[in-house]
Structure formats: structure tokens, C-alpha cells
Design a protein around this motif. Structure first.
Motif, mmCIF file in Angstrom:
data_model
loop_
_atom_site.group_PDB
_atom_site.id
_atom_site.type_symbol
_atom_site.label_atom_id
_atom_site.label_comp_id
_atom_site.label_asym_id
_atom_site.label_seq_id
_atom_site.Cartn_x
_atom_site.Cartn_y
_atom_site.Cartn_z
ATOM 1 N N MET A 174 37.494 60.605 42.008
ATOM 2 C CA MET A 174 36.995 61.862 41.459
ATOM 3 C C MET A 174 38.094 62.921 41.550
ATOM 4 O O MET A 174 38.721 63.084 42.594
ATOM 5 C CB MET A 174 35.735 62.305 42.224
ATOM 6 N N ASN A 175 38.279 63.635 40.470
ATOM 7 C CA ASN A 175 39.295 64.692 40.422
ATOM 8 C C ASN A 175 38.622 66.040 40.682
ATOM 9 O O ASN A 175 37.814 66.504 39.875
ATOM 10 C CB ASN A 175 39.980 64.690 39.059
ATOM 11 N N ILE A 176 38.947 66.665 41.819
ATOM 12 C CA ILE A 176 38.262 67.896 42.237
ATOM 13 C C ILE A 176 39.275 69.029 42.414
ATOM 14 O O ILE A 176 40.259 68.881 43.149
ATOM 15 C CB ILE A 176 37.519 67.677 43.570
ATOM 16 N N GLN A 177 39.031 70.148 41.748
ATOM 17 C CA GLN A 177 39.859 71.339 41.936
ATOM 18 C C GLN A 177 39.228 72.185 43.046
ATOM 19 O O GLN A 177 38.351 73.015 42.801
ATOM 20 C CB GLN A 177 39.981 72.118 40.629
ATOM 21 N N ARG B 66 26.326 55.677 52.403
ATOM 22 C CA ARG B 66 27.772 55.622 52.677
ATOM 23 C C ARG B 66 28.489 54.841 51.577
ATOM 24 O O ARG B 66 29.576 55.225 51.132
ATOM 25 C CB ARG B 66 28.018 54.985 54.049
ATOM 26 N N LYS B 67 27.880 53.754 51.132
ATOM 27 C CA LYS B 67 28.470 52.975 50.041
ATOM 28 C C LYS B 67 28.466 53.781 48.743
ATOM 29 O O LYS B 67 29.410 53.718 47.952
ATOM 30 C CB LYS B 67 27.700 51.670 49.848
ATOM 31 N N ASP C 115 33.597 58.440 45.005
ATOM 32 C CA ASP C 115 35.009 58.784 45.151
ATOM 33 C C ASP C 115 35.881 58.051 44.138
ATOM 34 O O ASP C 115 36.953 58.536 43.759
ATOM 35 C CB ASP C 115 35.466 58.451 46.579
ATOM 36 N N ARG C 116 35.426 56.891 43.689
ATOM 37 C CA ARG C 116 36.199 56.087 42.741
ATOM 38 C C ARG C 116 35.861 56.387 41.283
ATOM 39 O O ARG C 116 36.539 55.904 40.377
ATOM 40 C CB ARG C 116 35.956 54.587 43.012
#
Length: 390
Positions: A1-4, A351-352, A358-359
Motif C-alpha cells: 500500500m502506498n501511503i502519503q 493479523r493475516k 500491506d501488499r
């Protein structure tokens, strides 16, 4: 994930405050549902629902609100609840909890449930027992707090997961009792939670889980439904249904029952054999979460059979949206927050799911991106993808 991160810090902080207030108030609400809160001597003739519900909350929750506000402001509650005192003082906490509860409790006339076609047609009298299951009735008193179905996502109240209500006159409803405890009932939350899956039912319909046959009844009543096939594991439930409930169905010829395990059956089911499928073989969120994910994963390859899942949005509300909030707190603000205690099995699943998030190729650049991620439709898509990969 791209987070600013720098662009999102303020918005995530504001979301965290909303989350803390929401879970504090709704834990209180659902706790009183579990304790069967009953507020008597209400003046149902009042012309203002707001006044009636304000009175209801004052009488039924007044002490709880005061105790909760004091405990939060003095750090006498576990994480993450205690952190609400970082944003507001004791008096404001009490006022906000009061207003929140008033906005999440409704008064219902008995007709909202008794005018339903199932209630008009299906009669349950006395007690009938098959094995360890008993078919009988239960009732609500006027002013008895019940849980209703939370539907929809609202930006101003993104973390709502529980709604409450009370009837203004007595209501008698059918129930199934398993080993001495109520296992299933046709109540307002059941009716509300099946509205959309019933609207989508058409052609050849298959449903997994029989229960009291509410979904089967309502689907069979639709002109555009050709047949309703039910997969049910429990032979005692099937026997009870055929003896006591099915005879009341005006279109019983549409109903076909298969005794079998839903998870076994779905893996053998041919894509397109049915036009629409609906899964309803879990009794609630805690036990239902792994079953829902397993079934969603098994259905992920279907392209010609549309499929929905009972209380799917409640799984989103109770488990996956809070998991997203915990994820954002760590990724944007660098704070590793403890999620609510949802049980060891749910904790492992979440958690999984956070690792899965995140991916994902998702970009978060501003506040609107955050709310889009938290929206139920977005999260359903992500959770079904997660289930397919698990």
C-alpha cells in the motif's frame, strides 16, 4: 500500500477519536442488549421520538454513562478506551456518549415485524421437539432493548456496528432452542439483514442453512424465483421444518431440501447450476467469521452464480474496519495500537488480513482515500479477495 503519511496524519487522528467514542458507546449498548435491559412505564403517546428515546437513554443508561465517563477520564479502563480522555474531558465524554446512544436507538411499532408476510402466514404454537432442538415462541415486552441490523456506511459515523431498538407494544416471535439456549429467531434484525439478499434472489436460488425458513419462505414468494434449494446439515431441523413450518408456505412446491454439509456441497457445486446463492449457516459473528471466509473462498471461482452472505457487512463492521484502523494508526502515526479483544481465532485472521492489506496496490493520498478504503463496498471486495487467497 502506498501511503502519503504527512498528508493523512490529521485525518487518521480524527478517525481514531471517532473510533474510540463509537466502540465505547456501542459496547455499552450491546452490553445492555445482552443483559435484556427493560425500561418500563414509558410514555409511548409522546409525539416526539427524540424525547421518548432521550428519556429511554436517561433511565436505562444514565448510571452506565456516568460510570463510563468517569472510568475513561481517570484511566480505569483498558486500551484503547482510556485514550478517549486525550481528546475530551469527563463531562464531554458523558454528553457525547448520551448523544451517541440516542442517535443509535429507535422506537418501533409492533407492525414493523408483525405485518411481515412470514408472520402473517407461518404459525408456531406450543412446543415441538426434534432431537436437541425445540421449536417454540418467545416475546419482547414494550421497552425491552433489542439489537437491530446496522446497515450502510456513513462518513460522519464510520465505526458504527451496533444499533438498538424497542417496541411500543408486545411482540411474540418464533424461536429455535438448542440445548436450552435460543439458537435462532425471526426477529427484526433477521428481517432487516435479509432484505437485500431477498431483493437479489431470482431464477433458481440456493441457500445454505435452513433455520426457521424465513429466507426460504420470502424467496419462494417472489414471482421471479423459480425454485429454492436449501442445503441443511441438521436432520432434526429438516424434520421440524417439514412438519411444522413448510405446510404454511403458499408456494411449498418451489422448496427443495438437501441434507448435507454446506462447505462440502459448495466445493462440488457446478458454476451456473443456480442463478443466485445465499449463505446463512452461522448463528453470529464470532463463530461465523471463519465459516464466512471459508465459504467466500470456495465461491470465489463462480462466474455465473451470484452469491451473498448473511450479515457480511456486520463482519466488516465488527472485524475488518477496526483492523484497517489499527493498520492506519501504525502506518501513518507510527503507533502500534491494540485492537479490541475479539478472541484468539479472530485475532489470527485479522493479523493475516493486515498483512494482506500491506501488499495491496492501494494508494492513500488524502482524506477521501481513507473514507473510500473504509467504505463497506470497498472492504467487501478486499475481504472476498483475501478469502480467495487464504
Amino acid at each position: 500500500m502506498n501511503i502519503q503519511k504527512s498528508a493523512l496524519a490529521g485525518a487518521v487522528e480524527d478517525l481514531w477519536k471517532k473510533y474510540l467514542l463509537s466502540v465505547t458507546a456501542q459496547d455499552m449498548l450491546l452490553g445492555e442488549v445482552a443483559d435484556h435491559l427493560y425500561v418500563e412505564d414509558l410514555d409511548f403517546s409522546t409525539s416526539s421520538d427524540r424525547d421518548l428515546i432521550s428519556s429511554y437513554v436517561s433511565i436505562g443508561f444514565g448510571d452506565d454513562i456516568g460510570e463510563a465517563a468517569w472510568a475513561v477520564s481517570h484511566g480505569e479502563v483498558p486500551a484503547p478506551y482510556a485514550e478517549l480522555s486525550r481528546f475530551m474531558g469527563e463531562e464531554e465524554i458523558g454528553d457525547r456518549l448520551f448523544d451517541y446512544l440516542v442517535s443509535h436507538i429507535r422506537r418501533h411499532p409492533a407492525g414493523d415485524i408483525l405485518d411481515n408476510p412470514y408472520y402473517r402466514q407461518v404459525r408456531v404454537e406450543g412446543k415441538t421437539r426434534e432431537g436437541h432442538i425445540t421449536l417454540t415462541t418467545n416475546d419482547y415486552l414494550p421497552g425491552e432493548l433489542i439489537q437491530t441490523y446496522h446497515e450502510g456506511f456513513r462518513k460522519e459515523d464510520p465505526f458504527a456496528y451496533g444499533e438498538g431498538a424497542f417496541f411500543d407494544s408486545p411482540v411474540v416471535f418464533p424461536v429455535l432452542i438448542e440445548n436450552g439456549s435460543v439458537w435462532m429467531s425471526v426477529v427484526l434484525s433477521e428481517i432487516e439483514s435479509m432484505k437485500e439478499p431477498l431483493e437479489r434472489a431470482a431464477g433458481k436460488v440456493i441457500t445454505y442453512g435452513l433455520g426457521l425458513g424465513y429466507y426460504t419462505f420470502m424467496a419462494s414468494e417472489k414471482e421471479d424465483v423459480e425454485s429454492v434449494t436449501v442445503v441443511e446439515l441438521n436432520p432434526h431441523m429438516i424434520s421440524l421444518f417439514k412438519k411444522k413450518l413448510l405446510p404454511h408456505f403458499p408456494h411449498k412446491e418451489k422448496v427443495h431440501i438437501i441434507e448435507g454439509d454446506a462447505l462440502v456441497y459448495i466445493k462440488k457445486q457446478e458454476d451456473g447450476a443456480f442463478d443466485y446463492g445465499f449463505s446463512d449457516f452461522w448463528a453470529g459473528t464470532e463463530v461465523g467469521l471463519p465459516l464466512y471466509l471459508a465459504f467466500a473462498g470456495a465461491c470465489s471461482s463462480f462466474r455465473h452464480t451470484a452469491h451473498d452472505y448473511w450479515i457480511e457487512n456486520v463482519f466488516i463492521d465488527a472485524f475488518f474496519r477496526p483492523a484497517v484502523m489499527v493498520y492506519l494508526m501504525e502506518k501513518v502515526l507510527g503507533r502500534k495500537e491494540a485492537p479490541l479483544d475479539q478472541g484468539k481465532k479472530a485475532a489470527r485472521i485479522l493479523r493475516k488480513f493486515i498483512s494482506f492489506l500491506d501488499r495491496e496496490p492501494i494508494s492513500l493520498k488524502g482524506e477521501e482515500d481513507l473514507y473510500h478504503l473504509l467504505d463497506t463496498e470497498t472492504l467487501v471486495t478486499l475481504v472476498r479477495k483475501f478469502a480467495a487467497q487464504s
